[in-house]
Design a protein around this motif. Structure first.
Motif, mmCIF file in Angstrom:
data_model
loop_
_atom_site.group_PDB
_atom_site.id
_atom_site.type_symbol
_atom_site.label_atom_id
_atom_site.label_comp_id
_atom_site.label_asym_id
_atom_site.label_seq_id
_atom_site.Cartn_x
_atom_site.Cartn_y
_atom_site.Cartn_z
ATOM 1 N N ASP A 575 0.842 -1.194 0.000
ATOM 2 C CA ASP A 575 0.000 0.000 0.000
ATOM 3 C C ASP A 575 0.884 1.255 0.000
ATOM 4 O OD1 ASP A 575 0.883 0.491 2.582
ATOM 5 O OD2 ASP A 575 -0.995 -0.035 3.557
ATOM 6 N N PRO A 576 0.303 2.447 -0.026
ATOM 7 C CA PRO A 576 1.122 3.667 -0.067
ATOM 8 C C PRO A 576 2.081 3.811 1.116
ATOM 9 C CG PRO A 576 -1.134 4.166 -0.693
ATOM 10 C CD PRO A 576 -1.122 2.746 -0.215
ATOM 11 N N GLN A 577 1.813 3.106 2.214
ATOM 12 C CA GLN A 577 2.708 3.149 3.384
ATOM 13 C C GLN A 577 3.674 1.971 3.396
ATOM 14 O OE1 GLN A 577 -0.836 3.683 3.876
ATOM 15 N NE2 GLN A 577 -0.271 5.835 3.568
ATOM 16 N N ASP A 578 3.770 1.269 2.256
ATOM 17 C CA ASP A 578 4.663 0.116 2.102
ATOM 18 C C ASP A 578 4.315 -1.040 3.033
ATOM 19 O OD1 ASP A 578 6.155 1.130 0.016
ATOM 20 O OD2 ASP A 578 7.609 2.100 1.330
ATOM 21 N N VAL A 579 3.035 -1.164 3.347
ATOM 22 C CA VAL A 579 2.534 -2.319 4.091
ATOM 23 C C VAL A 579 1.937 -3.300 3.082
ATOM 24 C CG1 VAL A 579 0.848 -3.124 5.798
ATOM 25 C CG2 VAL A 579 2.033 -0.943 6.143
ATOM 26 N N MET A 580 2.318 -4.569 3.174
ATOM 27 C CA MET A 580 1.767 -5.580 2.267
ATOM 28 C C MET A 580 0.314 -5.852 2.666
ATOM 29 S SD MET A 580 2.555 -7.265 -0.428
ATOM 30 C CE MET A 580 4.369 -7.315 -0.432
ATOM 31 N N ARG A 581 -0.600 -5.649 1.710
ATOM 32 C CA ARG A 581 -2.022 -5.795 2.003
ATOM 33 C C ARG A 581 -2.671 -6.772 1.025
ATOM 34 N NH1 ARG A 581 -3.506 -1.547 5.495
ATOM 35 N NH2 ARG A 581 -5.724 -2.035 5.317
ATOM 36 N N ALA A 582 -3.696 -7.451 1.521
ATOM 37 C CA ALA A 582 -4.556 -8.269 0.675
ATOM 38 C C ALA A 582 -5.791 -7.444 0.335
ATOM 39 C CB ALA A 582 -4.958 -9.546 1.400
ATOM 40 N N TYR A 583 -6.078 -7.306 -0.947
ATOM 41 C CA TYR A 583 -7.252 -6.564 -1.413
ATOM 42 C C TYR A 583 -8.291 -7.576 -1.873
ATOM 43 C CZ TYR A 583 -4.107 -2.561 -1.272
ATOM 44 O OH TYR A 583 -3.233 -1.588 -0.852
ATOM 45 N N PHE A 584 -9.516 -7.424 -1.381
ATOM 46 C CA PHE A 584 -10.528 -8.443 -1.654
ATOM 47 C C PHE A 584 -11.894 -7.817 -1.850
ATOM 48 C CE2 PHE A 584 -10.061 -7.896 2.904
ATOM 49 C CZ PHE A 584 -11.351 -7.929 3.421
ATOM 50 N N PHE A 585 -12.793 -8.599 -2.432
ATOM 51 C CA PHE A 585 -14.184 -8.190 -2.618
ATOM 52 C C PHE A 585 -15.049 -8.924 -1.604
ATOM 53 C CE2 PHE A 585 -18.266 -9.628 -4.527
ATOM 54 C CZ PHE A 585 -18.935 -8.417 -4.476
ATOM 55 N N ASN A 586 -15.870 -8.156 -0.899
ATOM 56 C CA ASN A 586 -16.779 -8.716 0.095
ATOM 57 C C ASN A 586 -18.206 -8.387 -0.343
ATOM 58 O OD1 ASN A 586 -18.268 -9.421 2.344
ATOM 59 N ND2 ASN A 586 -16.797 -8.631 3.803
ATOM 60 N N PRO A 587 -19.052 -9.384 -0.638
ATOM 61 C CA PRO A 587 -20.393 -9.095 -1.177
ATOM 62 C C PRO A 587 -21.434 -8.708 -0.134
ATOM 63 C CG PRO A 587 -20.061 -11.460 -1.034
ATOM 64 C CD PRO A 587 -18.761 -10.828 -0.600
ATOM 65 N N ASN A 588 -21.007 -8.326 1.067
ATOM 66 C CA ASN A 588 -21.990 -8.136 2.149
ATOM 67 C C ASN A 588 -22.547 -6.722 2.236
ATOM 68 O OD1 ASN A 588 -19.885 -6.669 3.199
ATOM 69 N ND2 ASN A 588 -20.117 -7.460 5.281
ATOM 70 N N ASN A 589 -22.449 -5.919 1.171
ATOM 71 C CA ASN A 589 -23.048 -4.581 1.075
ATOM 72 C C ASN A 589 -22.238 -3.465 1.711
ATOM 73 O OD1 ASN A 589 -25.559 -5.794 0.029
ATOM 74 N ND2 ASN A 589 -25.808 -6.507 2.117
#
Length: 673
Positions: A575-589
């Motif tokens: 991410d912009p702060q150089d933290v490794m992140r998992a980006y995901f889709f959550n269908p719960n609205n």
């Protein structure tokens, strides 16, 4: 009978009901713990009748401490007000179960007493109670300003009047100015996620505009941030500024030269891309501009070079889509169309002819009736469905499951719109035209009409147009695939997910829970496999190519296990702060949630694209219980530093895995050595 006589009669009736309530509270308070469940119903019944009377909510607030002390909330989440989540009140207040609605109402009035300083609570402060209630009011603002809907009348009856009496009392006590500011923040937070369904948000903005215009409601200095939201719907440009109505606005457009039209086009495009909301005036403008050349059309859609090129290549198709789907009643089609062009998916050979088919698609009687039930008759059902198709293709991560247990089907629709749009269009055609979808499971055809019931017990109506038509079919097929796995050893998702979602779902499968016992199983090995498959530092810096189905253990803000939930893992990046992140889709609205133990899901500010949720990789791994991978690319088990692995395992043990730790593992993890 005079108004004085009516007031006296109401007062006498309230006094009589309060006497019965006080008696019920006293009986409950004196009952032993094991006997309380049998006595609490009388309190619920009496409280419900009291709250339906003028002055009833104030009387309940005055008795809040006695009601709680008697044990009304014992054994429920409401017994711990410090962990209550405002967004969950939407479902409890709209429940058809009388006891649930009354229990929620009693809890709100208890917290109002705490906020007023009339009840000093050991678990929650007056400031916390006040903040919680402002959030509840903001999220449920419709209950404050709108009459019960047909659905509410059918499911709740007179309970719908109780919730409105409750919210009227809460708003008067808390102050409208607090509600409005909190509501504006909430609207912007949700809009950051770019949901497809925005009707409820538009209604909230309308209520803000009404509040601002009502001289009897003193908003003080609050509501200043609402101007951009209100103007995006009712006055984004000079010619629409005073909300003149679509007929008058069209007359003004017809008198404009090209310079004035360009000013209108850029104004609406800026508002649309800023908020994700589209004004009815914008739809009127776009239809008008069909006769004024491609440049103004491109300006009104706010297109970049990519979108403009796509518009010029497929000009005839775009004109037909606008003519058939963009109306004052379906303005969001404009945003869906703009983002679909920006994605460039029309360059995939099957997509354009599939959209031509969609434009002329005859809908079955069942499909038409479903759409009318959910959306009314303002535009033809085919236009409403076409709006939904454009929105799903433009906003594949804006799909929501509504208040339904259909996360698997919502995830599939999102995944197809994101990764395989022509397959999505095929599914829509089958469902809307033929009332049947046929999928294959291990070579055997499965018909949605021949399958037994699905996961959802009722046909959902709180969905976008595409989901409304397709989800009932997918839900039945998904459930049937699960039934075909009965008797197999292990979790059925191993076989169902790749067959249900698509060939790109990895055939390799890992789960960290023993299906028979529910206990954690091979957790460390599971995590090493996950890191080796998805973490760029341990998988040879291989980006994720196709979105992958995954399963998470959802927890509440106290890190307690709630249930299993289907998500899509989209990418893993710094991410912009150089933290490794998992980006995901959550269908719960609404993906922005607090899962406890310091795990707060982010939806903006950490490099998320519209519709994505994200967590630092370690925290995401700690909530994961199922993932898929390519068995030919899994590589070596990741050589993760033990300290990092221990942090992830610690998150698991402190949250959803707390009651699932095998005795041997727990001993090893807590031993001094």
């Amino acid at each position: 009978m005079t108004s004085h006589d009516e007031h006296t009669a109401d007062s006498a009736k309230l006094d009589d009901l309060l006497a019965k309530l006080d008696e019920a509270i006293e009986i409950l308070a004196k009952a032993r713990d094991f006997a309380k469940p049998g006595k609490v119903r009388r309190v619920f019944d009496s409280a419900r009748k009291v709250m339906l009377q003028p002055g009833g909510c104030a009387a309940i607030e005055a008795r809040a401490q006695a009601i709680e002390a008697a044990g009304v909330f014992n054994g429920s989440d409401w017994a711990q007000p410090q962990i209550l989540v405002p967004s969950l009140t939407v479902h409890s207040l709209q429940s058809g179960a009388s006891d649930t609605v009354v229990l929620e109402a009693l809890s709100e009035l208890r917290l109002l007493a705490v906020a007023h300083g009339r009840y000093e609570h050991s678990l929650i402060s007056a400031e916390q109670a006040h903040h919680y209630l402002t959030q509840v009011l903001a999220i449920n603002l419709e209950l404050l300003f709108t009459a019960p809907s047909e659905v509410e009348r059918e499911t709740q009856g007179r309970l719908a009047l109780l919730t409105r009496a409750l919210f009227s009392y809460l708003a008067e006590s808390i102050g409208y100015e607090h509600v409005i500011d909190q509501l504006i923040d909430e609207i912007w937070r949700i809009l950051q996620q770019r949901p497809i369904q925005v009707d409820s948000i538009k209604r909230m903005i309308t209520q803000i505009a009404i509040c601002q215009a009502n001289p009897e409601i003193d908003l003080g200095n609050s509501g200043q941030g609402a101007d951009r939201l209100v103007s995006s719907l009712f006055g984004a440009t000079q010619a629409s500024r005073e909300d003149p109505g679509v007929e008058v606005y069209l007359e003004r457009l017809q008198a404009m030269d090209s310079g004035a039209l360009q000013y209108e086009a850029t104004g609406f495009a800026r508002a649309m891309h800023d908020t994700g909301l589209v004004s009815a005036y914008h739809a009127v403008l776009l239809r008008h501009l069909l006769e004024h050349g491609d440049h103004l059309l491109s300006e009104a859609l706010g297109l970049s070079a990519t979108g403009r090129d796509c518009l010029l290549c497929y000009r005839q198709l775009i004109q037909a889509l606008i003519e058939q789907s963009v109306f004052a009643a379906t303005p969001q089609a404009v945003y869906g169309l703009a983002l679909m062009l920006e994605r460039g998916i029309l360059y995939q050979p099957p997509v354009a002819p599939a959209l031509w088919r969609q434009i002329g698609l005859p809908l079955s009687a069942w499909s038409q009736e479903r759409i009318r039930m959910a959306y009314g008759d303002e535009v033809p059902p085919r236009a409403r469905l076409l709006e939904g198709v454009l929105c799903m293709l433009g906003l594949p991560l804006g799909v929501g499951q509504g208040n339904n247990p259909t996360c698997q089907s919502a995830r599939a629709l999102s995944m197809w719109a994101y990764n395989d749009p022509d397959y999505l269009l095929q599914m829509v055609a089958w469902a809307a035209r033929d009332d049947e979808i046929i999928m294959h499971f291990e070579g055997m055809p499965l018909s949605s009409m021949a399958s037994l019931s699905g996961v959802a017990s009722n046909l959902p109506l709180d969905l976008d147009p595409v989901s409304l038509i397709v989800v009932p079919h997918l839900d039945r097929i998904y459930a049937e695939m699960g039934r075909r796995c009965i008797g197999r050893e292990g979790d059925p998702h191993r076989w169902v997910n790749p067959e249900f979602h698509g060939w790109w779902a990895g055939r390799g499968f890992r789960i960290n829970v023993d299906v028979e016992t529910g206990q954690l199983h091979d957790l460390e090995k599971f995590l090493r496999h996950f890191y080796a498959s998805y973490h760029p530092y341990y998988n040879g810096n291989q980006p994720l190519i196709h979105p992958q189905p995954a399963g998470i253990a959802v927890t509440d803000s106290a890190a307690r296990f709630i249930g299993w939930h289907a998500i899509t893992l989209l990418r893993v990046n710094l991410d912009p702060q150089d933290v490794m992140r998992a980006y995901f889709f959550n269908p719960n609205n609404d993906s922005g949630q607090d899962w406890g133990d310091g795990t707060k899901v982010s939806t903006s500010g950490c490099g998320e694209r519209f519709g994505e949720a994200s967590l630092p990789f370690e925290q995401f791994a700690s909530r994961l219980y199922i993932f898929h991978y390519d068995p030919l690319e899994h590589g070596e088990l990741a050589n993760i530093p033990q300290e990092q692995l221990d942090r992830v395992i610690g998150h698991v043990y402190r949250s959803w895995g707390a009651d699932r730790v095998p005795a041997v593992e727990l001993q090893a993890h807590t031993s001094p050595g």
